[in-house]
Design a protein around this motif. Sequence first.
Motif, PDB file in Angstrom:
ATOM      1  N   ALA A 148       3.488  58.001 -62.218  1.00 30.96           N
ATOM      2  CA  ALA A 148       2.190  58.404 -61.667  1.00 30.96           C
ATOM      3  C   ALA A 148       2.325  59.662 -60.810  1.00 30.96           C
ATOM      4  N   LEU A 149       3.364  59.723 -59.971  1.00 30.37           N
ATOM      5  CA  LEU A 149       3.568  60.904 -59.152  1.00 30.37           C
ATOM      6  C   LEU A 149       3.888  62.126 -60.003  1.00 30.37           C
ATOM      7  N   GLY A 150       4.637  61.917 -61.088  1.00 31.87           N
ATOM      8  CA  GLY A 150       4.948  63.032 -61.963  1.00 31.87           C
ATOM      9  C   GLY A 150       3.732  63.558 -62.698  1.00 31.87           C
ATOM     10  N   LEU A 151       2.832  62.656 -63.103  1.00 35.88           N
ATOM     11  CA  LEU A 151       1.632  63.074 -63.827  1.00 35.88           C
ATOM     12  C   LEU A 151       0.623  63.742 -62.910  1.00 35.88           C
ATOM     13  N   PHE A 152       0.593  63.294 -61.649  1.00 39.62           N
ATOM     14  CA  PHE A 152      -0.405  63.817 -60.709  1.00 39.62           C
ATOM     15  C   PHE A 152       0.294  64.464 -59.516  1.00 39.62           C
ATOM     16  N   SER A 153       1.359  65.195 -59.815  1.00 41.54           N
ATOM     17  CA  SER A 153       2.157  65.778 -58.731  1.00 41.54           C
ATOM     18  C   SER A 153       1.360  66.784 -57.921  1.00 41.54           C
ATOM     19  N   GLY A 154       0.439  67.510 -58.560  1.00 40.49           N
ATOM     20  CA  GLY A 154      -0.358  68.483 -57.821  1.00 40.49           C
ATOM     21  C   GLY A 154      -1.195  67.832 -56.748  1.00 40.49           C
ATOM     22  N   ALA A 155      -1.887  66.744 -57.107  1.00 42.06           N
ATOM     23  CA  ALA A 155      -2.702  66.032 -56.121  1.00 42.06           C
ATOM     24  C   ALA A 155      -1.829  65.401 -55.040  1.00 42.06           C
ATOM     25  N   ALA A 156      -0.666  64.874 -55.447  1.00 45.36           N
ATOM     26  CA  ALA A 156       0.236  64.248 -54.466  1.00 45.36           C
ATOM     27  C   ALA A 156       0.736  65.267 -53.458  1.00 45.36           C
ATOM     28  N   LEU A 157       1.030  66.484 -53.924  1.00 47.47           N
ATOM     29  CA  LEU A 157       1.504  67.509 -53.012  1.00 47.47           C
ATOM     30  C   LEU A 157       0.424  67.919 -52.020  1.00 47.47           C
ATOM     31  N   ARG A 158      -0.838  67.965 -52.497  1.00 47.54           N
ATOM     32  CA  ARG A 158      -1.921  68.343 -51.599  1.00 47.54           C
ATOM     33  C   ARG A 158      -2.090  67.334 -50.473  1.00 47.54           C
ATOM     34  N   PHE A 159      -1.868  66.068 -50.779  1.00 45.23           N
ATOM     35  CA  PHE A 159      -1.992  65.041 -49.758  1.00 45.23           C
ATOM     36  C   PHE A 159      -0.695  64.826 -48.969  1.00 45.23           C
ATOM     37  N   GLY A 160       0.345  65.598 -49.290  1.00 42.84           N
ATOM     38  CA  GLY A 160       1.591  65.501 -48.537  1.00 42.84           C
ATOM     39  C   GLY A 160       2.392  64.251 -48.821  1.00 42.84           C
ATOM     40  N   LEU A 161       2.232  63.644 -50.014  1.00 45.62           N
ATOM     41  CA  LEU A 161       2.946  62.410 -50.306  1.00 45.62           C
ATOM     42  C   LEU A 161       4.400  62.656 -50.666  1.00 45.62           C
ATOM     43  N   GLU A 162       4.691  63.803 -51.245  1.00 48.93           N
ATOM     44  CA  GLU A 162       6.065  64.045 -51.668  1.00 48.93           C
ATOM     45  C   GLU A 162       6.285  65.529 -51.888  1.00 48.93           C
ATOM     46  N   ASP A 163       7.519  65.920 -52.078  1.00 42.55           N
ATOM     47  CA  ASP A 163       7.849  67.262 -52.525  1.00 42.55           C
ATOM     48  C   ASP A 163       8.943  67.141 -53.574  1.00 42.55           C
ATOM     49  N   ASP A 164       9.366  68.275 -54.100  1.00 38.60           N
ATOM     50  CA  ASP A 164      10.317  68.234 -55.207  1.00 38.60           C
ATOM     51  C   ASP A 164      11.629  67.578 -54.808  1.00 38.60           C
ATOM     52  N   SER A 165      12.131  67.873 -53.616  1.00 39.53           N
ATOM     53  CA  SER A 165      13.411  67.289 -53.204  1.00 39.53           C
ATOM     54  C   SER A 165      13.296  65.781 -53.014  1.00 39.53           C
ATOM     55  N   THR A 166      12.139  65.325 -52.516  1.00 36.09           N
ATOM     56  CA  THR A 166      11.947  63.883 -52.345  1.00 36.09           C
ATOM     57  C   THR A 166      11.903  63.184 -53.696  1.00 36.09           C
ATOM     58  N   LEU A 167      11.162  63.738 -54.634  1.00 37.32           N
ATOM     59  CA  LEU A 167      11.098  63.137 -55.965  1.00 37.32           C
ATOM     60  C   LEU A 167      12.450  63.160 -56.656  1.00 37.32           C
ATOM     61  N   GLU A 168      13.222  64.209 -56.432  1.00 37.43           N
ATOM     62  CA  GLU A 168      14.548  64.274 -57.029  1.00 37.43           C
ATOM     63  C   GLU A 168      15.439  63.159 -56.500  1.00 37.43           C
TER      64      GLU A 168
END
Length: 408
Positions: A148-168
Amino acid sequence: MPRAAPSSPDPAVDAAALLRRIGFIGLVVAVPLAALVSRRAIVILVPIAVVILCLATALDGAGRPVGAGLRRVLRTRAMAAGALLAGWTALSIVWSPFPGTASERLLNVAITVGLTLAGYLALPDRMRAANAYLLPVGVGAAALAAVALGLFSGAALRFGLEDDSTLERGAMLLALLVWPAVTWLRSRRRDVEGLGVAVAVALALVLAPSPIPLLALAAGAVAFALAAWRQQLGVRIAAGVAAGLVALGPLVPFLLRPIVAPLLGPLHPLSQALKTWTRVVTSEPLRLLTGHGFETALRGRIVGMLPPSAPTSLLFEIWYELGVVGALAAAFVLWSAVLQSGRDHPSLTPGAMATAMTAFASACLGMSVTVVWWLTSVAVAVLAFIAIERGQFRTSRPKASALPGIKG
């Protein structure tokens, strides 16, 4: 004739069972989920979970005796080589240009190893199946959340839920934990469910921002298939590849560069990394004996001792920092540890090989093996595998017709 009084429940045992369930939920359910949205989740939640497991064992004494458990670990050849590696690493701080940061990093590594050992001693000799089933549940739930985070990563980033290093980081933890989860389900003859968990994790890694977790998972899948096909051959190949690559690290750039440069071009980052690696080996051959000291590779890039194009692979860093003594000791640790993995339960061996090779491949592909979050992720995978190994004391229920006095 008077009836025997029913045995009264022991509150300590009940409390220990509850604490153990809470601790294991934290370790294999909360940690994979939280790691997707918080960079510090692994290093905060894992110690809490291990402390809870230790409290449970202190209440009911279900874990292994500390003395016997420590003797079993300390008598292994891998531990002897590991002691040599640790001693040489500590000694290398003397000639390291960064003794302060090196000492701090070594202390963090020691704390993580001690935490893993405490978890090993705290896990009961007979792990309840209800607790072990939490592992695939947690991995599956985290994989779906990662998708879900991968599919909607743009929206997740806007809300500050994660960044690339966190997902990695979360993806790397999933790549490590999927193998104990699949191994447990296979041991319970739930192959379809195991395949479903593996597919969910693979899809999550495809959508991850970094290719390293997916490539590491692929290496683990090859090791799993080989060990499932021919167990002893698979174990020896996995141990030989891991130990051989570490022992022969300085030869790697000379072997790969003539192949990589024509295929990817001389300006590709991998070609540049191999070129830098070759230059380091040829310009300071005597440093291959002692190394530059612990923590020099990472800090050397920051202060300009190494060019930014220098590889971050384990195969480069261990030779650059610890030289021949550290590299050969690490190679023997890998050889002995991989051979020992899954030896007590042959049905678990493919999963053990897959877990080991996933961790090793991630280190070779660029995950720094001394950063706390990676070490803690490996510790979680180790504890998860120990838990499912100790859940193998009963693999199937006997049929009623096979019991004495019962006819079919």
